[in-house]
Design a protein around this motif. Structure first.
Motif, short mmCIF file in Angstrom:
data_model
loop_
_atom_site.label_atom_id
_atom_site.label_comp_id
_atom_site.label_asym_id
_atom_site.label_seq_id
_atom_site.Cartn_x
_atom_site.Cartn_y
_atom_site.Cartn_z
N CYS A 79 60.16 51.95 44.63
CA CYS A 79 58.94 52.09 45.43
C CYS A 79 57.79 51.91 44.46
CB CYS A 79 58.90 53.45 46.11
SG CYS A 79 57.47 53.66 47.19
N SER A 80 57.39 50.66 44.25
CA SER A 80 56.46 50.32 43.18
C SER A 80 55.16 49.77 43.73
CB SER A 80 57.09 49.29 42.23
OG SER A 80 56.99 48.00 42.80
N ALA A 81 54.18 49.65 42.85
CA ALA A 81 52.90 49.04 43.22
C ALA A 81 52.89 47.54 42.97
CB ALA A 81 51.77 49.71 42.43
N LEU A 82 54.05 46.96 42.69
CA LEU A 82 54.12 45.52 42.46
C LEU A 82 53.77 44.75 43.73
CD1 LEU A 82 57.43 45.34 40.40
CD2 LEU A 82 55.11 44.96 39.53
N PHE A 83 53.02 43.68 43.57
CA PHE A 83 52.69 42.76 44.66
C PHE A 83 53.01 41.36 44.15
CE2 PHE A 83 49.88 40.26 47.44
CZ PHE A 83 50.18 40.82 48.67
N PRO A 84 53.60 40.50 44.99
CA PRO A 84 54.09 39.23 44.44
C PRO A 84 53.03 38.31 43.88
CG PRO A 84 54.36 39.34 46.84
CD PRO A 84 54.01 40.70 46.39
N GLY A 383 51.44 40.09 66.00
CA GLY A 383 51.18 40.51 64.63
C GLY A 383 52.38 40.20 63.75
N TRP A 384 52.17 40.25 62.46
CA TRP A 384 53.27 39.95 61.54
C TRP A 384 53.03 40.64 60.20
CZ3 TRP A 384 49.00 36.91 61.85
CH2 TRP A 384 48.40 36.52 60.64
N ALA A 385 54.07 40.76 59.43
CA ALA A 385 53.98 41.17 58.02
C ALA A 385 55.25 40.71 57.34
CB ALA A 385 53.81 42.68 57.87
N GLY A 386 55.13 40.36 56.06
CA GLY A 386 56.33 39.97 55.32
C GLY A 386 56.04 39.03 54.18
N GLY A 387 57.11 38.43 53.67
CA GLY A 387 57.02 37.57 52.49
C GLY A 387 56.84 38.38 51.23
N TYR A 388 57.58 39.51 51.13
CA TYR A 388 57.35 40.48 50.05
C TYR A 388 57.96 40.07 48.71
CZ TYR A 388 56.44 43.45 54.14
OH TYR A 388 55.97 43.97 55.32
N VAL A 389 58.82 39.05 48.68
CA VAL A 389 59.44 38.57 47.44
C VAL A 389 60.17 39.70 46.71
CG1 VAL A 389 59.14 37.06 45.43
CG2 VAL A 389 57.50 36.95 47.28
N GLY A 390 60.74 40.63 47.46
CA GLY A 390 61.49 41.71 46.86
C GLY A 390 60.66 42.92 46.48
N ASP A 391 59.34 42.87 46.72
CA ASP A 391 58.46 44.00 46.39
C ASP A 391 58.10 44.78 47.66
OD1 ASP A 391 58.40 43.32 43.68
OD2 ASP A 391 56.70 41.97 43.96
N GLY A 392 59.03 44.87 48.59
CA GLY A 392 58.68 45.39 49.91
C GLY A 392 58.85 46.87 50.13
N LEU A 393 59.50 47.58 49.23
CA LEU A 393 59.81 48.97 49.54
C LEU A 393 58.55 49.81 49.73
CD1 LEU A 393 62.03 50.96 50.06
CD2 LEU A 393 62.31 51.29 47.62
#
Length: 470
Positions: A79-84, A383-393
């Motif tokens: 559960c990180s603050a990383l954004f792709p 509406g939509w959300a996604g494309g997290y590149v593995g940084d989604g938690l």
């Protein structure tokens, strides 16, 4: 399907008493205020915040399998603050101020996940121990140091620290380490316990969580034209759901829906886990504060010490499958599993004396420009959300809060963040998509080899960097 076999996390959830039994599915047509397609963390966080904001809302969550079946129940537990998209790339598109606002929002989101888990009694083993990014060569050390310096120049928003070898080995002892970067904005957790617990909470708030109900098509709002136009709707084999708003929260499976097949590329990430390791191992290795760990190579790896003293470890390396195919057989890739075991044992040689008990994988979603996004189209009602590149938690939580404000028409700071309303270009048609995606994977593998041989920053990685949101 045997749901405990999905991942270590699902297996542990079953052992803890979760029967993993599918909830009843849709039974005929249904009318609600908000229909959410996808019972992972994006969909469930959206339902949670909507119902906390307005308990009178009628909310339905449609899930093709069971809650958390996708990436939400298979990921590395960071559960990180990383954004792709990096700060520099985002600043080029939107300006430095909005880019830093996005960084602050991501840092705050880590704490918000922990707050809700505690408030709702979800025991997901949340431990905010930060992330240690190991540098195991002079080239990696300089790359980490440059990232720390860039954060300092921006005001230290990420509180990114540079550690020398002694500081690093005081927290974790891995082979070949010459230093590390450390950021506190990451928590280790057990993702299946989070997503399964959140599904129970959402259901308790009044949402209908309808499982084994795959969406076949999401249809836009039809114009009124004086004839009483209909709102958006979701067609399934078990009936149609009519709503004022529909939220698409399908991540990698977005590529399987009509109209969005080229919006997201499903890329597989695989994981392994050791048996529970004895105190004698941990007294040597460390990681006693819930730290997650990686190193500064180009082909991504990620690991954590679990609450039951295993190492759960994953990485990229599995191929993209032609036509954006998703299939359960792709979750298992013996060559990649073997490479992960070699890599982890190289990091911690004492693991040669212990066994590995679990291996699993699944697809994550990548947009063409690696820019995760969230939004609501007023004309279609979707509406939509996604494309997290593995940084989604963690990013899923920010998405759920943002979608809530968008649906309810609240003018908040969240709806002005630079990822809101972003539209990535479509992926190329096949066979270009297959050729380009797998060429990128090969390039990142080659970049690490290049650096080992030349002892210099990889030319291949530098050429690929603009294509990866950097």
């Amino acid at each position: 399907m045997s749901y405990p076999s999905v991942s270590l996390w699902f297996d542990q959830a079953a052992a803890a008493g979760d029967p993993l039994t599918p909830r009843p599915g849709l039974d005929g047509d249904l009318t609600v205020d908000v229909c959410i397609v996808g019972g992972g963390l994006t969909g469930l966080w959206t339902a949670y915040y909507l119902l906390r904001a307005d308990p009178t809302l009628r909310v339905a969550v449609l899930e093709a399998e069971i809650a958390g079946f996708g990436a939400s129940g298979r990921n590395g537990g960071w559960c990180s603050a990383l954004f792709p998209v990096g700060v520099q790339a985002m600043a080029r598109r939107h300006g430095l101020g909005p880019a830093l606002d996005m960084r602050r929002a991501m840092n705050e989101t880590v704490d918000e996940v922990g707050r809700v888990a505690a408030a709702e009694g979800i025991d997901c083993h949340f431990a905010k121990g930060g992330t240690i990014e190991l540098a195991r060569s002079a080239v990696q050390f300089e790359r980490v140091r440059a990232s720390v310096a860039a954060d300092a120049a921006r005001g230290g928003i990420d509180q990114y620290e540079m550690w020398d070898e002694d500081q690093t080995t005081a927290r974790v002892r891995a082979s070949g380490v010459v230093g590390a970067g450390f950021t506190a904005s990451c928590a280790r957790l057990q993702p299946a316990l989070l997503v399964r617990g959140l599904a129970d909470v959402v259901e308790g708030l009044g949402a209908q969580v309808l499982e084994r109900t795959p969406a076949l098509e999401i249809l836009s709002r039809t114009p009124d034209n004086g004839t009483g136009g209909a709102g958006p709707r979701v067609r399934t084999a078990r009936g149609t759901v009519y709503a004022q708003h529909v939220v698409r929260a399908t991540e990698a499976w977005t590529s399987q829906l009509p109209g969005t097949r080229r919006a997201i590329a499903p890329i597989y990430s695989l994981m392994i886990a050791t048996e529970p390791l004895p105190a004698s191992f941990w007294s040597t290795v460390g990681l006693s504060r819930g730290e997650t760990f990686t190193d500064a190579r180009h082909l991504v790896i990620y690991g954590q010490r679990t609450a039951d003293d295993r190492i759960a470890f994953g990485g990229r390396g599995a191929p993209y499958h032609f036509g954006s195919r998703i299939d359960p057989s792709f979750d298992r890739h013996p060559r990649v599993f073997a490479a992960l075991r070699r890599t982890l044992t190289e990091l911690f040689p004492a693991l040669r004396d212990f066994g590995f008990t679990h291996s699993w994988g699944g697809p994550l979603g990548i947009a063409r420009d690696w820019n995760a996004s969230v939004g609501l189209d007023a004309s279609s009602g979707i509406g939509w959300a996604g494309g997290y590149v593995g940084d989604g938690l963690s990013t899923t939580n920010l998405a759920g809060r943002t979608l809530t404000d968008l649906v309810l028409g609240h003018d908040t700071q969240l709806v002005h963040l630079p990822w809101v309303g972003h539209h990535s270009p479509a992926w190329e048609p096949e066979p270009l998509r297959w050729l380009g995606t797998n060429a990128g994977l090969t390039a990142m593998t080659a970049a690490d080899t290049e650096e080992r041989l030349t002892k210099r920053e990889s030319v291949a990685a530098r050429l690929m960097s603009p294509l990866l949101g950097h």
